[in-house]
Motif scaffolding. Sequence first.
Motif, PDB file in Angstrom:
ATOM      1  N   ALA A 233     -16.119  18.408  34.407  1.00 33.68           N
ATOM      2  CA  ALA A 233     -17.072  18.679  33.329  1.00 33.68           C
ATOM      3  C   ALA A 233     -16.900  17.681  32.188  1.00 33.68           C
ATOM      4  O   ALA A 233     -17.888  17.173  31.632  1.00 33.68           O
ATOM      5  CB  ALA A 233     -16.886  20.110  32.822  1.00 33.68           C
ATOM      6  N   ALA A 234     -15.652  17.392  31.828  1.00 35.24           N
ATOM      7  CA  ALA A 234     -15.390  16.423  30.756  1.00 35.24           C
ATOM      8  C   ALA A 234     -15.886  15.035  31.157  1.00 35.24           C
ATOM      9  O   ALA A 234     -16.446  14.305  30.331  1.00 35.24           O
ATOM     10  CB  ALA A 234     -13.896  16.384  30.441  1.00 35.24           C
ATOM     11  N   SER A 235     -15.689  14.665  32.412  1.00 36.76           N
ATOM     12  CA  SER A 235     -16.152  13.361  32.895  1.00 36.76           C
ATOM     13  C   SER A 235     -17.666  13.244  32.752  1.00 36.76           C
ATOM     14  O   SER A 235     -18.185  12.229  32.273  1.00 36.76           O
ATOM     15  CB  SER A 235     -15.750  13.161  34.361  1.00 36.76           C
ATOM     16  OG  SER A 235     -14.348  13.124  34.499  1.00 36.76           O
ATOM     17  N   TYR A 236     -18.365  14.292  33.155  1.00 33.95           N
ATOM     18  CA  TYR A 236     -19.819  14.284  33.055  1.00 33.95           C
ATOM     19  C   TYR A 236     -20.261  14.170  31.603  1.00 33.95           C
ATOM     20  O   TYR A 236     -21.144  13.368  31.260  1.00 33.95           O
ATOM     21  CB  TYR A 236     -20.396  15.547  33.690  1.00 33.95           C
ATOM     22  CG  TYR A 236     -21.895  15.688  33.501  1.00 33.95           C
ATOM     23  CD1 TYR A 236     -22.777  14.927  34.260  1.00 33.95           C
ATOM     24  CD2 TYR A 236     -22.415  16.556  32.550  1.00 33.95           C
ATOM     25  CE1 TYR A 236     -24.155  15.025  34.086  1.00 33.95           C
ATOM     26  CE2 TYR A 236     -23.789  16.679  32.366  1.00 33.95           C
ATOM     27  CZ  TYR A 236     -24.649  15.905  33.135  1.00 33.95           C
ATOM     28  OH  TYR A 236     -26.009  16.015  32.940  1.00 33.95           O
ATOM     29  N   GLY A 237     -19.637  14.972  30.729  1.00 36.75           N
ATOM     30  CA  GLY A 237     -20.021  14.948  29.323  1.00 36.75           C
ATOM     31  C   GLY A 237     -19.741  13.608  28.658  1.00 36.75           C
ATOM     32  O   GLY A 237     -20.583  13.094  27.910  1.00 36.75           O
ATOM     33  N   LEU A 238     -18.564  13.032  28.937  1.00 35.15           N
ATOM     34  CA  LEU A 238     -18.205  11.757  28.319  1.00 35.15           C
ATOM     35  C   LEU A 238     -19.089  10.622  28.841  1.00 35.15           C
ATOM     36  O   LEU A 238     -19.481   9.738  28.081  1.00 35.15           O
ATOM     37  CB  LEU A 238     -16.731  11.447  28.595  1.00 35.15           C
ATOM     38  CG  LEU A 238     -15.727  12.324  27.834  1.00 35.15           C
ATOM     39  CD1 LEU A 238     -14.312  12.109  28.362  1.00 35.15           C
ATOM     40  CD2 LEU A 238     -15.780  12.013  26.336  1.00 35.15           C
ATOM     41  N   TRP A 239     -19.407  10.637  30.141  1.00 31.36           N
ATOM     42  CA  TRP A 239     -20.269   9.588  30.688  1.00 31.36           C
ATOM     43  C   TRP A 239     -21.684   9.716  30.141  1.00 31.36           C
ATOM     44  O   TRP A 239     -22.322   8.719  29.801  1.00 31.36           O
ATOM     45  CB  TRP A 239     -20.273   9.641  32.214  1.00 31.36           C
ATOM     46  CG  TRP A 239     -21.204   8.623  32.803  1.00 31.36           C
ATOM     47  CD1 TRP A 239     -22.417   8.819  33.375  1.00 31.36           C
ATOM     48  CD2 TRP A 239     -20.987   7.209  32.826  1.00 31.36           C
ATOM     49  NE1 TRP A 239     -22.969   7.640  33.779  1.00 31.36           N
ATOM     50  CE2 TRP A 239     -22.120   6.621  33.450  1.00 31.36           C
ATOM     51  CE3 TRP A 239     -19.950   6.384  32.399  1.00 31.36           C
ATOM     52  CZ2 TRP A 239     -22.228   5.258  33.652  1.00 31.36           C
ATOM     53  CZ3 TRP A 239     -20.070   5.019  32.595  1.00 31.36           C
ATOM     54  CH2 TRP A 239     -21.192   4.462  33.215  1.00 31.36           C
ATOM     55  N   ARG A 240     -22.182  10.944  30.031  1.00 29.39           N
ATOM     56  CA  ARG A 240     -23.527  11.149  29.488  1.00 29.39           C
ATOM     57  C   ARG A 240     -23.581  10.693  28.039  1.00 29.39           C
ATOM     58  O   ARG A 240     -24.562  10.053  27.619  1.00 29.39           O
ATOM     59  CB  ARG A 240     -23.893  12.629  29.593  1.00 29.39           C
ATOM     60  CG  ARG A 240     -25.327  12.930  29.176  1.00 29.39           C
ATOM     61  CD  ARG A 240     -25.662  14.386  29.415  1.00 29.39           C
ATOM     62  NE  ARG A 240     -27.036  14.676  29.008  1.00 29.39           N
ATOM     63  CZ  ARG A 240     -27.595  15.874  29.091  1.00 29.39           C
ATOM     64  NH1 ARG A 240     -26.911  16.889  29.575  1.00 29.39           N
ATOM     65  NH2 ARG A 240     -28.841  16.041  28.700  1.00 29.39           N
TER      66      ARG A 240
END
Length: 263
Positions: A233-240
């Motif tokens: 979830a953190a990966s998705y949020g940071l990439w977005r």
Amino acid sequence: MQESSDHPATPRQRATAYGVHVLTASGILPASLAMHEIIQPDCDQRRVFVWLLLTTFIDAIDGPLARRFRVKTLAQSIDGRTIDDLLDYLTFAFIPLMLVWRMNWLPAGLGFTVAIAMGASLFGFAHQNAKDESNGFFRGFPSYWNVAAFYAGLLHHWWGPWPVAIMIWLLAVLTVTPIWLIYPNLAPAKHRTWLLSGAGIWALLLVAMLPLYPHPPAWMVLVSLVYPILYSAASYGLWRNRTSKAKESADPQASSRKHSAAS
């Protein structure tokens, strides 16, 4: 950082830098012991995971040490990245996937399909954008097959071989898919602490499950899934967030319109 001609490196500094290369290369020893265990008639998967955990520990510390002791500058005759990539493929992909095949965790006659995941990891490692180090991201599932193999044994124990096969094939596809996952060591400072400490706690929990593997208490398995979910979830949020900022930088007018609409 370049060496100053007025302050050349000392022999001790150079020896230390080359020592980091030796540390990276030392991962071949636990890797060999893991493979040796796999080929035994009475292979104990727990021992294999212990050796793979040691290789993961070496891999986790050699990068920060290489930056700390300026290995690229003081020991540049050896390409540490090549050593690291070769060992990463061996210990994160080849050996754990061979364990899945050896333990018959895949459906009968389909054990060889671990080669699909091995091939996907070859392309993943060889991709020019496999790591976006400036922003701290991996491209695709970063070949954490050692972790996948650990959960494969649990899946096989509870639900048989087909869930294992689906997981392996799905992760193989994600390995060559342009998704982006955070690189904990290079994550933004405000996220790095919890990502690294969380990874440490998660690793300890996996170790705690080993004595009863492959049938530890269900609650331990469920708790162990919390970190991978938060990490994803953190990966998705940071990439977005990074993608949004990049678009705004490329189109300042769009950013102005966005702020105007917000006001």
